[in-house]
Motif scaffolding. Sequence first.
Motif, PDB file in Angstrom:
ATOM      1  N   ARG A 174      -5.305  -0.135   2.203  1.00 56.09           N
ATOM      2  CA  ARG A 174      -4.670   0.744   3.173  1.00 56.09           C
ATOM      3  C   ARG A 174      -5.438   2.046   3.330  1.00 56.09           C
ATOM      4  O   ARG A 174      -6.282   2.393   2.507  1.00 56.09           O
ATOM      5  CB  ARG A 174      -3.216   1.031   2.766  1.00 56.09           C
ATOM      6  CG  ARG A 174      -2.343  -0.217   2.705  1.00 56.09           C
ATOM      7  CD  ARG A 174      -0.946   0.136   2.236  1.00 56.09           C
ATOM      8  NE  ARG A 174      -0.098  -1.049   2.115  1.00 56.09           N
ATOM      9  CZ  ARG A 174       0.693  -1.494   3.072  1.00 56.09           C
ATOM     10  NH1 ARG A 174       0.731  -0.852   4.244  1.00 56.09           N
ATOM     11  NH2 ARG A 174       1.440  -2.564   2.881  1.00 56.09           N
ATOM     12  N   THR A 175      -5.114   2.766   4.401  1.00 55.67           N
ATOM     13  CA  THR A 175      -5.749   4.059   4.638  1.00 55.67           C
ATOM     14  C   THR A 175      -5.213   5.090   3.646  1.00 55.67           C
ATOM     15  O   THR A 175      -4.209   4.868   2.959  1.00 55.67           O
ATOM     16  CB  THR A 175      -5.468   4.541   6.067  1.00 55.67           C
ATOM     17  OG1 THR A 175      -4.055   4.794   6.203  1.00 55.67           O
ATOM     18  CG2 THR A 175      -5.909   3.499   7.094  1.00 55.67           C
ATOM     19  N   GLU A 176      -5.888   6.247   3.615  1.00 56.26           N
ATOM     20  CA  GLU A 176      -5.408   7.314   2.741  1.00 56.26           C
ATOM     21  C   GLU A 176      -3.993   7.729   3.107  1.00 56.26           C
ATOM     22  O   GLU A 176      -3.138   7.915   2.232  1.00 56.26           O
ATOM     23  CB  GLU A 176      -6.349   8.524   2.834  1.00 56.26           C
ATOM     24  CG  GLU A 176      -7.645   8.356   2.069  1.00 56.26           C
ATOM     25  CD  GLU A 176      -8.382   9.683   1.933  1.00 56.26           C
ATOM     26  OE1 GLU A 176      -7.718  10.726   1.851  1.00 56.26           O
ATOM     27  OE2 GLU A 176      -9.619   9.669   1.922  1.00 56.26           O
ATOM     28  N   ALA A 177      -3.738   7.902   4.406  1.00 52.12           N
ATOM     29  CA  ALA A 177      -2.412   8.349   4.839  1.00 52.12           C
ATOM     30  C   ALA A 177      -1.337   7.344   4.445  1.00 52.12           C
ATOM     31  O   ALA A 177      -0.255   7.727   3.970  1.00 52.12           O
ATOM     32  CB  ALA A 177      -2.413   8.568   6.348  1.00 52.12           C
ATOM     33  N   GLU A 178      -1.610   6.054   4.623  1.00 54.00           N
ATOM     34  CA  GLU A 178      -0.641   5.028   4.249  1.00 54.00           C
ATOM     35  C   GLU A 178      -0.413   5.006   2.744  1.00 54.00           C
ATOM     36  O   GLU A 178       0.722   4.868   2.268  1.00 54.00           O
ATOM     37  CB  GLU A 178      -1.117   3.667   4.730  1.00 54.00           C
ATOM     38  CG  GLU A 178      -1.116   3.503   6.248  1.00 54.00           C
ATOM     39  CD  GLU A 178      -1.797   2.231   6.702  1.00 54.00           C
ATOM     40  OE1 GLU A 178      -1.479   1.751   7.802  1.00 54.00           O
ATOM     41  OE2 GLU A 178      -2.668   1.716   5.952  1.00 54.00           O
ATOM     42  N   SER A 179      -1.490   5.166   1.985  1.00 50.75           N
ATOM     43  CA  SER A 179      -1.385   5.154   0.525  1.00 50.75           C
ATOM     44  C   SER A 179      -0.589   6.352   0.027  1.00 50.75           C
ATOM     45  O   SER A 179       0.218   6.244  -0.909  1.00 50.75           O
ATOM     46  CB  SER A 179      -2.783   5.151  -0.094  1.00 50.75           C
ATOM     47  OG  SER A 179      -3.517   4.017   0.312  1.00 50.75           O
ATOM     48  N   LYS A 180      -0.806   7.505   0.649  1.00 48.08           N
ATOM     49  CA  LYS A 180      -0.041   8.692   0.260  1.00 48.08           C
ATOM     50  C   LYS A 180       1.440   8.508   0.563  1.00 48.08           C
ATOM     51  O   LYS A 180       2.298   8.910  -0.237  1.00 48.08           O
ATOM     52  CB  LYS A 180      -0.587   9.918   0.990  1.00 48.08           C
ATOM     53  CG  LYS A 180      -1.965  10.373   0.510  1.00 48.08           C
ATOM     54  CD  LYS A 180      -2.429  11.622   1.249  1.00 48.08           C
ATOM     55  CE  LYS A 180      -3.786  12.091   0.741  1.00 48.08           C
ATOM     56  NZ  LYS A 180      -4.236  13.333   1.409  1.00 48.08           N
ATOM     57  N   ALA A 181       1.741   7.918   1.710  1.00 43.54           N
ATOM     58  CA  ALA A 181       3.145   7.685   2.063  1.00 43.54           C
ATOM     59  C   ALA A 181       3.823   6.776   1.048  1.00 43.54           C
ATOM     60  O   ALA A 181       4.985   6.996   0.667  1.00 43.54           O
ATOM     61  CB  ALA A 181       3.222   7.087   3.462  1.00 43.54           C
ATOM     62  N   ILE A 182       3.109   5.748   0.593  1.00 43.09           N
ATOM     63  CA  ILE A 182       3.658   4.844  -0.419  1.00 43.09           C
ATOM     64  C   ILE A 182       3.894   5.588  -1.729  1.00 43.09           C
ATOM     65  O   ILE A 182       4.931   5.426  -2.384  1.00 43.09           O
ATOM     66  CB  ILE A 182       2.717   3.646  -0.624  1.00 43.09           C
ATOM     67  CG1 ILE A 182       2.726   2.752   0.616  1.00 43.09           C
ATOM     68  CG2 ILE A 182       3.105   2.851  -1.869  1.00 43.09           C
ATOM     69  CD1 ILE A 182       1.689   1.654   0.599  1.00 43.09           C
ATOM     70  N   ALA A 183       2.950   6.429  -2.111  1.00 41.78           N
ATOM     71  CA  ALA A 183       3.091   7.198  -3.353  1.00 41.78           C
ATOM     72  C   ALA A 183       4.293   8.133  -3.290  1.00 41.78           C
ATOM     73  O   ALA A 183       5.039   8.272  -4.267  1.00 41.78           O
ATOM     74  CB  ALA A 183       1.817   7.998  -3.603  1.00 41.78           C
TER      75      ALA A 183
END
Length: 449
Positions: free
Chosen positions: A72-81
């Motif tokens: 996933r993109t950085e933004a998607e990964s941050k949202a998951i975190a």
Amino acid sequence: MTQNPPFVARLLRRFTHTQDGAITSFGIFLVIAMICVGGLGLDVANAIMVRTHLQVAADSAAHAALVAREYRTEAESKAIAITIASQSLPPSKFGTTIEAGDITFGTWDAATQVFTASPGSDDAVLVNTQRLAGRGNSVGTFFLRFIGMNHLDVISQSVFETYYPTCFLEGFVAQDVVDIQSNNTYDDGFCIHSNTHVEVNNGNTFLDGVIVSMPNRGDLVIPSSGPGANPGLQDALRSGAYRLRVLNRIDDIIANVEDPSSDYFRTAYVDIDPLTGDPEVVTFSKNDRIQDIWVEGAIHKATCNAANQTITLSANQSVHKGVIVTNCQVSLGANSLITDVIIVTENTNTDSIKGGSGAQIGLDDGCSPGGGAQLVTLGGFTSAANLAIYGGQIIAAKTIDFESRADGIEGVSMVAGEEIDGTSLMNMGFCGGLGMENNFMAEYFRLAT
């Protein structure tokens, strides 16, 4: 005649001269001091408890972010975190303990213990979870408010990094049994791992630095003569288990190895047309010999109508630089050679890739860069005697089985979804990952700090 002093005066005189209750004043000060220390301890204990909660959330969020970052993109990964952290610390109760700016991707230097931010990286991640006055969710105090400290800012930090376990860099790794016979030599750094157990016959030599691991080292199967018949084995034993993540990627590797935008595409093996941006594709049938249709730098595709149909690289023939994508069985003839080649097959037979006597996978170049080869199959791999592998990788959903005198092995990674069965008279050298830069790997994740 002396007149007695009035009653009240006598009481006052007695009171000023008595020593009863002298400790009372000291006790008052002591009680005040105890209240101060207890109150301070209460504030400190509360802050430590909050920091622990924040740390657990930070660790969970960092792990989730790095795992998600694989695909996933950085933004998607941050949202998951953020979602993961919020499950531990609901915003309705704890306010905003984590936001996108608290998550940073980059690199981690284990030697210096330094994290360096690097936008676009998927190697490591740093996560802060915070309760701050500026966010309106700082930690309230009990005693410290009497000296003007009405709240405390508490921050926890976590860094997770990716890594590749040694056993997946070079060695034999199997979900089921790894069974090796007698008179084999394993060089420093080589790894043998089973998620079930390892079976070893007599006469093997394990040099210093070799690893032999399984979930319970006590499950090792050896002859009744004991470990002394295998020098170095006792020191090599370890207990541990791995999820064989790369096996879950076989379908992805096969599906994407010809896609230039994929992580599984290898520019070292395939040339790209500068005008179209696409590789050359050569289509052939089971009746064609691989060496006859081979175009260096191209992708070669063959489709078979039955599981037992085979494409063949003839005996004493070699091919260099290219990719084979097929659903056929693949036969590498006696004394054949493949270098800078990937072979992937959807064939599920136990011998979906077969090596003839003396077949060689990879170039014997002393662990130099390039010259390797990768074989990936949904079935199994089998080989006759005298298999040679230099900077090579075999990933098989089923069993990997090779016969005696696999004497020219230096830089090899074998991963099997079932068993690995190797016989006798093998010399397993170690390259330290050199010359194996095109191998297919699956990242693992660990807490760095």
